[in-house]
Scaffold this motif. Sequence first.
Motif, PDB file in Angstrom:
ATOM      1  N   UNK A 344     -16.617  70.292  15.276  1.00 57.23           N
ATOM      2  CA  UNK A 344     -15.706  69.365  15.964  1.00 57.23           C
ATOM      3  C   UNK A 344     -15.695  68.015  15.261  1.00 57.23           C
ATOM      4  N   UNK A 345     -16.872  67.522  14.910  1.00 54.31           N
ATOM      5  CA  UNK A 345     -16.949  66.239  14.218  1.00 54.31           C
ATOM      6  C   UNK A 345     -16.293  66.315  12.851  1.00 54.31           C
ATOM      7  N   UNK A 346     -16.442  67.447  12.180  1.00 48.16           N
ATOM      8  CA  UNK A 346     -15.846  67.607  10.844  1.00 48.16           C
ATOM      9  C   UNK A 346     -14.328  67.595  10.932  1.00 48.16           C
ATOM     10  N   UNK A 347     -13.775  68.242  11.942  1.00 46.18           N
ATOM     11  CA  UNK A 347     -12.321  68.314  12.094  1.00 46.18           C
ATOM     12  C   UNK A 347     -11.727  66.982  12.524  1.00 46.18           C
ATOM     13  N   UNK A 348     -12.464  66.254  13.373  1.00 42.14           N
ATOM     14  CA  UNK A 348     -11.888  65.067  13.998  1.00 42.14           C
ATOM     15  C   UNK A 348     -12.611  63.782  13.605  1.00 42.14           C
ATOM     16  N   UNK A 349     -13.152  63.747  12.401  1.00 43.29           N
ATOM     17  CA  UNK A 349     -13.894  62.563  11.954  1.00 43.29           C
ATOM     18  C   UNK A 349     -13.001  61.328  11.924  1.00 43.29           C
ATOM     19  N   UNK A 350     -11.710  61.510  11.637  1.00 49.29           N
ATOM     20  CA  UNK A 350     -10.790  60.366  11.621  1.00 49.29           C
ATOM     21  C   UNK A 350     -10.739  59.698  12.989  1.00 49.29           C
ATOM     22  N   UNK A 351     -10.655  60.504  14.038  1.00 50.49           N
ATOM     23  CA  UNK A 351     -10.569  59.936  15.381  1.00 50.49           C
ATOM     24  C   UNK A 351     -11.898  59.324  15.815  1.00 50.49           C
ATOM     25  N   UNK A 352     -12.996  59.913  15.383  1.00 46.85           N
ATOM     26  CA  UNK A 352     -14.306  59.330  15.686  1.00 46.85           C
ATOM     27  C   UNK A 352     -14.422  57.969  15.011  1.00 46.85           C
ATOM     28  N   UNK A 353     -14.001  57.893  13.745  1.00 43.02           N
ATOM     29  CA  UNK A 353     -14.015  56.615  13.041  1.00 43.02           C
ATOM     30  C   UNK A 353     -13.092  55.599  13.684  1.00 43.02           C
ATOM     31  N   UNK A 354     -11.972  56.067  14.216  1.00 44.04           N
ATOM     32  CA  UNK A 354     -11.041  55.171  14.906  1.00 44.04           C
ATOM     33  C   UNK A 354     -11.659  54.553  16.144  1.00 44.04           C
ATOM     34  N   UNK A 355     -12.434  55.348  16.875  1.00 47.63           N
ATOM     35  CA  UNK A 355     -13.087  54.811  18.074  1.00 47.63           C
ATOM     36  C   UNK A 355     -14.144  53.780  17.698  1.00 47.63           C
ATOM     37  N   UNK A 356     -14.808  54.004  16.561  1.00 43.37           N
ATOM     38  CA  UNK A 356     -15.813  53.034  16.093  1.00 43.37           C
ATOM     39  C   UNK A 356     -15.134  51.729  15.694  1.00 43.37           C
TER      40      UNK A 356
END
Length: 386
Positions: A344-356
């Motif tokens: 999940x993190x690999x697929x959606x790393x862009x969105x995780x970075x966006x939240x950061x």
Amino acid sequence: MTDADNSANNNNSANNSNSNSDKRTKYYVGTNALNYYRPFMEVESPLENGLVSNWEGVEQLWEHIYNARLRVNSNEHPLLLAEPSFNTRALREKTTELMFEKYKIPALFLSKNAVLTSFASGKTTAVVIDSGGGITSVVPVQDGFALKKAIVSSTLAGNRLTEELQKVLQKKGHSIKPSFMITRKEIRPSEFQVKLKDCPNTSPSFMNFMVSNVVRDIKETACRVSETPFDEVASASMPTTPYELPDGNTIEIGPDRFSIPELMFDPSPINVEGMTFSGVHNMISDSVSKCDNDVRRELYSNVIATGGNTLIPGFTDRLQSELAPNLPSQNSYKLKIFATGNSTERKFSTWIGGSILASAGSFHQMWISTREYEEHGAGIVERKCP
């Protein structure tokens, strides 16, 4: 992805004289909506080679996101949009204009996918290889900024592998019937009778979409990257992987489960007129070589692999072994590849970075406000969102 249902115009040729007044296009957005069979339904993507090619389709996606998913009023929330690192100025300005003019958002910021991915990994300098469905891109990031001059991208990605696997299966005589064409009737406990349904007026694009979904699942279930360059003789001796098709038939996936992902490293067997491809390891070397000498060592020690296509088992290990010989000097350069094991993190790393990024205390100073847009126009996006 959107699809247009024009069935109202195809009911009867005798009504052609009145068809102009009856014409309408109905959009269905999202995977769940697309998997339902509708006569005459066409499946289209508003993106081509990772960039927007159909603004009407993109607006339908945004309407779906705001109204069906987030269920919020766009004029009440600032918006952080992730964009391809190789996005064009014209497309960025068009996005800015639409968001302020149509959706009336109070503030906007555009950030590069690779930058957000590096933030998700806790880094500000890295080289990001992002391989998804349509595009594989290699983007060096230095101090939180994408180095545009060194971006390398290719259509050698997940969809290309799916297409190549589909060709192989067809050559071997495997006929894939999508689930919407199949009915199952239990004739006795745990025993089913499978029948094909009559699905008239099925558009070629919908049929191809549904068949591709099956082939994609075969790829994600059976394929893996070999530790060393693909050897057909050696692979033939390895156990096959069974896969049950929607119609109940089982096929065995043999050496093809290694030869297909091998294309990411050796794309020479791909025959597409007018197109040439490079292996992903060569793309990384090419990208880093375009950067200044003083940053190359740090980039090679911070290679981030992201995107669903990098989840093929064995991908990162093979990337390590193929990329290591490309380093300028084995003694002074250290290669390190970061790839989270969480899919999940690999697929959606862009969105995780966006939240950061959006949680950073200074981020509110980076927004393009409505007032700034009205004063400077859409061109301000190039200055405030580099």
